[in-house]
Enzyme design. Sequence first.
Site: not given
Length: 893
Positions: A286, A290, A332, A729, A733
């Site tokens: 939690a 991940e 340059d 997740n 998520d």
Amino acid sequence: MKVNYPAIDVHSFSTEEILNSFQTNAESGITNSDAQKRTKQYGLNSYKAQRQKSIWLMILQQFANPIMYLLFFGVAVSVYLEDYVEAIAIAVVLILNALIGFFMELQARNSMNALKAMDVIFSKTIREGKTQELASEYITVGDIVVLEAGDIVPGDGYIIELNQLQVDESPLTGESLPSTKILEKLPIDTVMADQSNMVFKGTNVVNGNAKVVITAISSHTQLGKITSLVESAKETVTPLDKKLKSLSTILILLTLSLTILFAITGLIQGKDWIEIIKTSLALSIAAFPEGLPVVATVALAYGVIVMAKHHAIVKKLSSVETLGSTNVILTDKTGTLTENTIYVQVVNFPEEKIEVNIQNKELVFTKNKIEKSKENFDKIQLIGLLCNNATIEQTTNEVTKNIGDPIEIALLQLANTSQELSQKDFKRQYERIAEAAFNSETKIMGTLHNSPNGNLVAAKGSLEHLLRKCTKIQFGPTIKDLEEDEKNAILLQSDQIAAEGLRILAFAYKNGGELNKDNFLNDLIYVGTIGFLDPPRLDIKPSILLCKNAGIKVVMITGDHPQTALNIAKKVGLIDETDQNVITGKDLSSIKSITEEWKNKILSTYVFARTTPKQKLDIAEIYQKEGNIVAMTGDGVNDAPALKKADVGIAMGVRGTQVAKEAASIVLVDDSFKSIVLAVSQGRSIFLNIQKFVIYLVSCNLSEIFIVITLSFITVNAVLLPLQILFINMVTDVFPALALGLGKGDESVMKDVPKNPKEAIISTKKWIDISFYTFAISVSAISAVLYSKYYLLADDKIANNVAFLTLAFAQLFHVFNMSAVGSRLVINDVTKNKFIWLAILICTALMILVYVVPQMRLVLNLVVPSTNVLVVSGLASLLPLVLGQIYKKIWNR
């Protein structure tokens, strides 16, 4: 055999000393047996190419970060607890992230390999009195090599014979004009760019021919020394890598602290240790986002795709974000700010000076037109056409091929702007009878011609030397005697033009009379001078202005002449017209140690000239030590060490040498400085996107921690399970976070100064935002569970499902809290992002799918929700969005 090798300061030797020192003969060279012995002793004439990472190392490096380590730990614990489904799910996350990073890096490497076009170079070498074509890697010290126009120099060499030899040394020195070579020993302290009696490995012969003694091969050449600098220059860790690592460390410490606190509390309460381990694992999963490495990698990969559309190959993903942090660009001059092509810029007559430009083979007067000197201009065009050994060949599809000295090519282009002048026709009409070749003593080239009106002499060369041959001067249609005061006035005018950074060439002629083929350069008529320039690229000035508006300092570092560098810097808007501040390589060489005064002087200077590769590297390091994020652009071998040392090295793909491309992290296929500005804009947008999805992910994951901890004390069996958390997740998520990462930037990102490179991805203010969002999401899920358990009298499994549903949709709605500060509620950068709506659609479909498919319900320990559960979860999940919008209005006000 006693060969003085590696020899130093060979430019200070005489021809006899060189031949004796290297035990060779100017006519017969060395023997084959000597060559074999020297090759065995000194090695082959090749430098070590940068070693590419193996495929396995590329794969392993994808797992080398703290997030991945924690996920590995999660897999190990799941296997130990025999939760194999959970272990497989976490492992899939690991593999997915690694594959994305690996394939993007592999694609960049393949693109770089496609750019390589390194052919074997053969050189005409004299051994045992015979001239033979020999592969350059088998050439050794003491070999006599014959060079002609078009040849690539196979090693550093001392010139023992020459005829009008000119060498393009721009890849090595940055000098835009060819170096004219001479036969004489030079002072021992002569810098490499001025060693006119030497040729250097990797440079190109553009005119004439010569015979040289090879004095250095492989790593002992100037090219080899620069290659060694590239290998010794360590790559810096990018800001994004540092920031993600710092964030990971914070989250790991937070996870461990909360997990240990929870475990101790559980043991004191007498809970089952297996239950404590499972809940602790749930906490670990939690706490840690991940999806962070996956989303960060994909967001950067998307930036790479956008960059590719703008003709840039990104070899390292994090370089895109790093470029967005850049506040100093060390560039340059030759081929980067300029076109690396010589053009006629100024034509100066005795009575007037005109500035010209050639556009589509037509002559354009940029200021005043010719009023008094039409006859002089016609003569200059004719002289430039006849006293010329270059050629412009017309090939297929109207493409031209230029062969010869760049200045002579520019003169042919000037002549071609006249309808009356044709190179082939006029060379037939004006048959060349004799030629006086340019050399270091006379510094004049002259040609004698048969013309329809009798003999004609055409001459060009150094103004000072040519004026000595002139007795008359032309003022339009009038020719009169050349007085001494007029010579002085012409020289003064020439000095003023040269001070603008132009290369000056004078022109004279003579008509009629009996002429001596061996000595015809006398009593000439002076007609004028031409100033040549390697002009700035057309898209440079607006690009540099954009950089200035974006708070990015652009600094020119070149090997070219100081005045030429200043002139180009003014033309492109790098400095104003009054600025004469330039630091040369000689100035830097005189510094024994960098004092505070010298450091400030270097940091306040915009133009560096006549610099060595080592000095470019040192300047980059000085800026980096002051906390700057440095991007270095370049195309030559001499740029390679600084390209590697800089935070972002940007090489030119068209004009760039292979060494420069390998050292850089970004290669511009179109050599356009404008692409750098687009890349900076893209990098800044990517950082803002990364910041958004990090705030989103961290607030979501921290809320999961508080939900797990709180529910573990209120109702143990209703705690979210590790696999449920992992699903949230990686689904509800990741997809919204990924959509945030793919959001489009806008032009406003280039109106602000660069963000502080030391600033963390999440600032103190952002942590306050995260804390509030965490509180809002946690309250919504916990309130829904408590309401279900105590008012709807739901059992623990239903309460667990309420927590799962509420948290999933609360996080989905929470994505709308990520809109920009001050944006409108309904129409903003998030609601206009099509990927956001696609992500919500996908997540909703997946949530429905896990409830529809029995096997998935079983794995995630879910039950089909009742209407009451859906209503409670739906209303509670809207709470974070409502609270978030109220918070943003109050907090920002």
